[in-house]
Motif scaffolding. Structure first.
Motif, short mmCIF file in Angstrom:
data_model
loop_
_atom_site.label_atom_id
_atom_site.label_comp_id
_atom_site.label_asym_id
_atom_site.label_seq_id
_atom_site.Cartn_x
_atom_site.Cartn_y
_atom_site.Cartn_z
N GLU A 97 0.27 -1.48 0.08
CA GLU A 97 -0.14 0.75 -0.13
C GLU A 97 1.06 1.34 0.29
O GLU A 97 1.94 0.89 0.40
CB GLU A 97 -0.86 -0.11 1.26
N THR A 98 0.32 2.04 -0.91
CA THR A 98 1.28 3.21 -0.45
C THR A 98 0.04 4.97 0.29
O THR A 98 -0.84 4.58 -0.10
CB THR A 98 1.09 4.56 -1.63
N VAL A 99 0.75 5.05 1.60
CA VAL A 99 0.11 6.43 2.77
C VAL A 99 0.76 7.48 2.36
O VAL A 99 1.66 7.87 1.92
CB VAL A 99 0.11 6.18 3.83
N SER A 100 -0.26 8.37 1.76
CA SER A 100 -0.34 9.69 1.80
C SER A 100 1.14 10.55 2.82
O SER A 100 2.19 11.13 2.15
CB SER A 100 -1.29 10.91 2.07
N CYS A 101 0.33 10.03 4.23
CA CYS A 101 1.72 11.08 4.95
C CYS A 101 1.94 10.16 5.90
O CYS A 101 0.62 9.88 6.48
CB CYS A 101 2.03 12.00 4.95
N LEU A 102 2.87 9.40 6.89
CA LEU A 102 2.76 8.39 8.14
C LEU A 102 3.15 10.64 9.83
O LEU A 102 3.24 9.09 10.27
CB LEU A 102 3.34 7.37 7.72
N GLY A 103 3.43 11.36 9.35
CA GLY A 103 4.65 11.35 9.23
C GLY A 103 4.72 11.28 10.15
O GLY A 103 5.84 11.44 11.45
N ALA A 104 5.99 10.87 9.74
CA ALA A 104 7.14 10.68 10.19
C ALA A 104 8.71 10.82 9.20
O ALA A 104 9.57 10.33 9.20
CB ALA A 104 7.76 8.95 10.69
N CYS A 105 8.19 12.38 9.11
CA CYS A 105 9.10 12.73 7.60
C CYS A 105 10.22 13.11 8.03
O CYS A 105 11.19 13.13 7.15
CB CYS A 105 8.14 13.63 7.39
N GLY A 106 10.97 13.18 9.04
CA GLY A 106 12.56 12.61 9.91
C GLY A 106 13.13 11.72 9.04
O GLY A 106 14.58 11.79 9.01
N LEU A 107 11.79 10.04 8.96
CA LEU A 107 12.59 9.11 8.78
C LEU A 107 12.78 8.98 7.29
O LEU A 107 13.14 8.23 7.06
CB LEU A 107 12.33 8.32 9.18
N ALA A 108 12.45 9.57 6.43
CA ALA A 108 11.84 9.89 5.02
C ALA A 108 13.47 8.76 4.47
O ALA A 108 14.70 9.25 4.56
CB ALA A 108 11.91 10.90 4.29
N PRO A 109 12.95 8.04 3.45
CA PRO A 109 11.55 7.55 3.12
C PRO A 109 11.81 6.60 4.51
O PRO A 109 12.02 6.00 5.31
CB PRO A 109 12.37 6.67 1.63
N ALA A 110 10.28 6.62 4.96
CA ALA A 110 9.57 5.38 5.35
C ALA A 110 8.99 4.34 5.34
O ALA A 110 8.19 4.53 4.17
CB ALA A 110 8.58 6.46 6.96
N VAL A 111 8.95 3.18 4.96
CA VAL A 111 8.10 1.64 5.44
C VAL A 111 7.31 1.64 6.81
O VAL A 111 8.25 1.56 7.62
CB VAL A 111 9.07 0.94 3.91
N VAL A 112 6.05 0.74 6.22
CA VAL A 112 5.92 1.01 7.78
C VAL A 112 5.64 -0.76 7.58
O VAL A 112 4.87 -1.24 6.45
CB VAL A 112 4.88 0.82 8.27
N ILE A 113 6.01 -1.71 7.91
CA ILE A 113 5.48 -3.39 7.74
C ILE A 113 4.69 -3.35 8.67
O ILE A 113 5.14 -3.45 9.83
CB ILE A 113 6.82 -4.58 7.69
N ASN A 114 3.41 -3.69 9.17
CA ASN A 114 2.53 -3.92 10.15
C ASN A 114 2.29 -2.97 10.76
O ASN A 114 1.72 -2.11 10.57
CB ASN A 114 2.34 -5.53 10.75
N ASP A 115 2.85 -3.41 12.06
CA ASP A 115 3.34 -1.92 12.63
C ASP A 115 4.23 -1.41 13.34
O ASP A 115 4.34 -0.45 14.20
CB ASP A 115 2.10 -2.78 14.03
N LYS A 116 5.41 -1.91 12.40
CA LYS A 116 6.84 -1.77 12.91
C LYS A 116 7.46 -0.89 11.61
O LYS A 116 6.89 -0.80 10.52
CB LYS A 116 7.80 -2.53 12.67
N VAL A 117 8.13 0.50 12.35
CA VAL A 117 7.88 1.76 11.21
C VAL A 117 9.44 0.93 10.80
O VAL A 117 10.51 1.17 11.55
CB VAL A 117 7.85 2.85 12.19
N TYR A 118 10.09 1.05 9.21
CA TYR A 118 11.58 1.06 9.29
C TYR A 118 11.64 2.75 9.09
O TYR A 118 11.15 3.57 7.60
CB TYR A 118 11.35 0.45 8.20
N GLY A 119 13.20 3.57 9.19
CA GLY A 119 12.80 4.63 8.43
C GLY A 119 14.33 4.76 7.94
O GLY A 119 15.17 3.66 7.73
N GLN A 120 14.54 6.25 6.79
CA GLN A 120 15.90 5.96 5.70
C GLN A 120 16.64 4.52 5.13
O GLN A 120 17.25 4.10 5.27
CB GLN A 120 16.89 6.16 6.57
N VAL A 121 14.79 3.72 4.49
CA VAL A 121 15.17 2.88 3.38
C VAL A 121 15.58 3.10 2.71
O VAL A 121 15.50 3.74 1.72
CB VAL A 121 13.72 1.96 3.92
#
Lengths: 166, 635
Positions: free
Chosen positions: A125-149
């Protein structure tokens, strides 16, 4: 396909839905939280359940379907066990989220039309904004956030999640 | 009921008993970087060392002969780039990028010996100077954190900590000692303008609702921050949820509100959780519900989770959504303050606006007005992101220039290689899908609601995305248009059909089928959609396109006249080729190419078959010899 058969089993059991409906006092105005709870239970909104919900609340199935299709959080298709949400907000976009989307599509043989793998393991899925812009680009798998991927990391993550299932 | 003063005193007494407080930033950014693991590791070592530990000041402190250590989690501290952040009080030390392995050193050296661990301090990139705490880091010192002041300092899950910072005092004073009209007057006098984007005067909105005659009136907190590139509302709801509730209580007093709703995005699970906890606590203390603060005033707040529709950020669409319908805006007037939720007067305020309210009352409206500009008093939070050294959440007075924000607070621009290079600045996008792009010549304009409007941009939700010269402005315009097009609710034709056609015209340009005529058509269409759409979403949708057309005309021209994308971002307008002299024939690119478009013998120069190439860029990333170039088709 353990997940699919489990869902089918649940389908014939409306007791869970009744519980959800009761929790919201069967109020038609609570339709959105009701559908959210239903989706949490089944990971999507099965057609039979939507009709059942409509009848229970005394509103038309058309209205329920109208809501289910209006809000992007609702899905009428079964979703995978792992939902990979790629943030495509402005910050993530300028830092290369489209490359991540392409990588995932390539790794999992998905396309803009096919968003879930046939084994119901992954949904992209692509989402408009996760509100974790400091970690861009961010990916969330289920509930786990991965930053600067990076693309490479994305590949490794997919391999890692696949390995969990083997 | 225990008085606020008594609670504050108790809290202070407990704080005075502590030997140290270790505050771990548990905002979304830091959690993603492993803040919880750091928390667990610190707790483990504290236990190992037999130090008395407390995780909250809500409960009684452990009875021991040694003073206990408080290990607490705060909301977002704003400096997401270098998280997880760990603050140690009373020594006033800030550690950055802390890993679980660092926990032992922090306890053994800093807590037990009072030593500062140099490797965990922030180092100013331009000067190499080590900074011991917030007071020494330019990212913080150049801001004036008002709304965000307590975010990252207090425990968002402890109402006592909020009361300790004078929380709920403003609400109590307004309810016990002021009339509704007086509260409206204070806000009018302070000149607070809504932080959601439009900048409507809050006091006037409240007064309009106050004048309505109705048995029920609603206060809605708009926490449906859907703008890509903005996360200040999220941080306030996660970091200081009680300030939002207090703002809502004061708003209710001002207009005779009977019930409140917090509409939060479901993509923000932590915000939902914290707001819910805060409501429960406030209710238990008697600050919400029947007869709040012992007065005869009843007001309660409930949470509604959004289901992912950007347009629901618009007030009338939001009320529809809360009533269990498709979130579609309606024609105004009547304004929602006159006729909103269930047909009753409804005040919809943004999270940040509400969080400002108790602060204004505590500092006094006259003091508040001394910051900011005359038309836009106070401070504004911005989400600073993109190609800039320090990304994160910042708060500055209105009137601060973009130059100060980008080059001083943000620490400068990053080029494509990730190095600081201020000459690589290209543009800054402000205000999300409703805003526009600003360039070098705008860097010294004092930022406020009115000055931004005059240059075709908008404060909007406060997203500030800095872009370097590797960014294609046509693609940025396309990005925002794609967003608004897919988020259009479809109710009115100009927005539903217009945005689709705009997007198609832009696609024509990026695919190399555009002409000057496409650009003229694009401009006309943008103006029509802007003038004729029903709600703010459609009205402002063309802004990013129009502003890039204005500021970066030559880049658009290159796309349509020369079929060339100057930055090499538009895939259909670029081609990949291998520089024979640089290629070592290592075959690394052959192995990563997903479509077998690269061929050649080992240790000999390779070639790319342009017909097969899908321009994924995998080869460029893999090549260690910089032998693959990305160029325009006409080059």
């Amino acid at each position: 396909m353990a997940t699919a058969s489990m869902t089918a089993e649940k389908l014939h059991n409306f007791s869970k839905v009744c519980e959800i409906l009761d929790k919201f006092d069967r109020l038609p105005s609570k339709i959105i939280p009701i559908l959210q709870a239903v989706q949490e239970e089944y990971r999507y909104l099965p057609e039979e359940i939507l009709t059942f919900v409509a009848t229970s609340l005394g509103i038309s199935p058309a209205r329920v379907f109208g809501i289910a299709t209006f809000y992007s959080h609702f899905s009428l298709e079964p979703k995978g066990k792992y939902i990979i949400k790629v943030c495509d907000g402005t910050a993530c976009h300028v830092k290369g989220s489209s490359g991540l989307i392409e990588t995932i599509e390539r790794e999992l043989s998905l396309s803009e039309k096919v968003r879930t793998t046939p084994d119901l393991l992954f949904t992209l899925e692509t989402v408009s904004c996760l509100g974790a812009c400091g970690l861009a680009p961010a990916v969330v798998i289920n509930d786990k956030v991965y930053g600067q991927v990076s693309k490479k990391q994305m590949k490794e993550l997919i391999t890692e999640y696949k390995a969990k299932e083997d | 009921m225990e008085t606020l003063e008594k609670i504050k005193e108790n809290f202070e007494n407990k704080k005075a008993c502590l030997s140290h407080s270790i505050i771990i930033c548990a905002g979304t950014g830091c959690i993603a970087n492993g803040a919880m693991e750091v928390h667990a590791a610190l707790a483990q070592i504290i236990k190992e060392k037999n130090l008395p530990l407390t995780l909250t000041l809500k409960e009684e402190l452990p009875e021991t002969d040694k003073d206990p250590v408080l290990l607490s989690k705060s909301g977002c501290q704003g400096f997401c780039q270098v998280g997880p952040l760990v603050t140690i009080e009373p020594d006033k030390i800030l550690y950055i990028k802390v890993k679980p392995e660092d926990a032992r050193d922090i306890i053994e050296k800093t807590i037990l010996q009072g030593e500062v661990i140099d490797r965990l301090l922030y180092e100013e990139p331009s000067t190499g100077k080590s900074c011991r705490n917030h007071q020494e880091i330019p990212f913080y010192t150049r801001q004036s954190r008002t709304v965000l002041k307590s975010c990252g300092n207090i425990d968002p899950e402890d109402i006592g900590d909020y009361i300790h910072t004078d929380g709920y005092k403003a609400a109590r004073d307004m309810i016990m000692n002021k009339s509704s009209q007086e509260v409206c007057d204070i806000m009018q006098e302070a000149g607070l303008r809504g932080r959601g984007g439009g900048g409507f005067t809050t006091g006037r909105k409240w007064e309009l609702a106050l004048k309505q005659d109705s048995d029920a009136k609603y206060i809605i907190c708009n926490g449906d921050e859907g703008d890509p590139g903005a996360f200040m509302d999220r941080s306030v709801m996660e970091g200081n949820p009680h300030s939002v509730l207090e703002g809502m209580i004061i708003a209710a007093k001002a207009c005779g509100g009977t019930e409140g709703q917090v509409y939060v995005r479901m993509e923000y699970p932590l915000a939902v959780e914290r707001i819910n906890k805060a409501i429960e606590e406030a209710r238990a203390m008697g600050y919400l519900g029947k007869g709040i603060f012992g007065s005869d005033f009843d007001f309660d707040i409930f949470v509604m989770e959004g289901a992912g529709a950007f347009v629901c950020g618009e007030a009338s669409a939001m009320t529809e959504s809360i009533m269990g319908r498709r979130g579609m805006p309606r024609v105004k007037p009547p304004r929602t303050a006159e006729k909103g939720l269930w047909g009753k007067p409804t005040v919809v305020n943004n999270v940040e606006t509400l969080a400002c309210v108790p602060l204004i009352i505590n500092m006094g409206e006259k003091v508040y007005k001394t910051t900011g500009t005359s038309g836009s008093p106070g401070t504004k939070t911005f989400a600073l992101t993109g190609h800039v050294v320090n990304t994160g959440l910042i708060e500055v007075p209105f009137g601060t220039t973009l130059r100060e924000i980008i080059f001083n607070i943000g620490g400068g621009v990053l080029n494509a290689k990730g190095e600081i290079d201020n000459d690589d600045f290209k543009a800054v996008q402000i205000g999300g899908p409703s805003g526009g792009c600003l360039i070098e010549e705008h860097l010294d304009i004092p930022l406020d609601f009115d000055s931004l409007k005059s240059v075709g941009a908008m404060v909007g939700s406060g997203g500030l995305v800095v872009m370097n010269k590797s960014t294609c402005m046509v693609q940025i315009a396309r990005f925002f248009m794609k967003f608004t097009q897919s988020e259009s609710c479809g109710k009115c034709v100009p927005c539903r059909e217009g945005t689709r056609q705009i997007l198609e015209l832009i696609d024509e340009v990026t695919q190399g089928h555009g002409s000057q005529e496409s650009l003229t058509l694009l401009e006309e269409l943008c103006e029509t959609v802007g003038e004729t759409s029903l709600c703010g979403l459609g009205k402002s949708a063309p802004s990013p396109v129009l502003s890039t057309l204005k500021q970066f005309r030559s880049e658009w021209d290159a796309h349509v006249n020369d079929k060339h994308c100057p930055t090499g971002n538009c895939k259909d307008l670029v081609s990949y080729s291998i520089i024979a002299d640089a290629c070592k024939g290592c075959t690394a690119c052959v192995r990563v190419c997903p479509v077998d478009a690269i061929s050649g013998n080992r240790k000999e120069a390779h070639i790319i078959d342009e017909n097969k190439c899908i321009r994924c860029g995998a080869c460029v990333e893999t090549c260690r010899f910089e032998a693959i170039t990305v160029g325009g088709n006409n080059e």
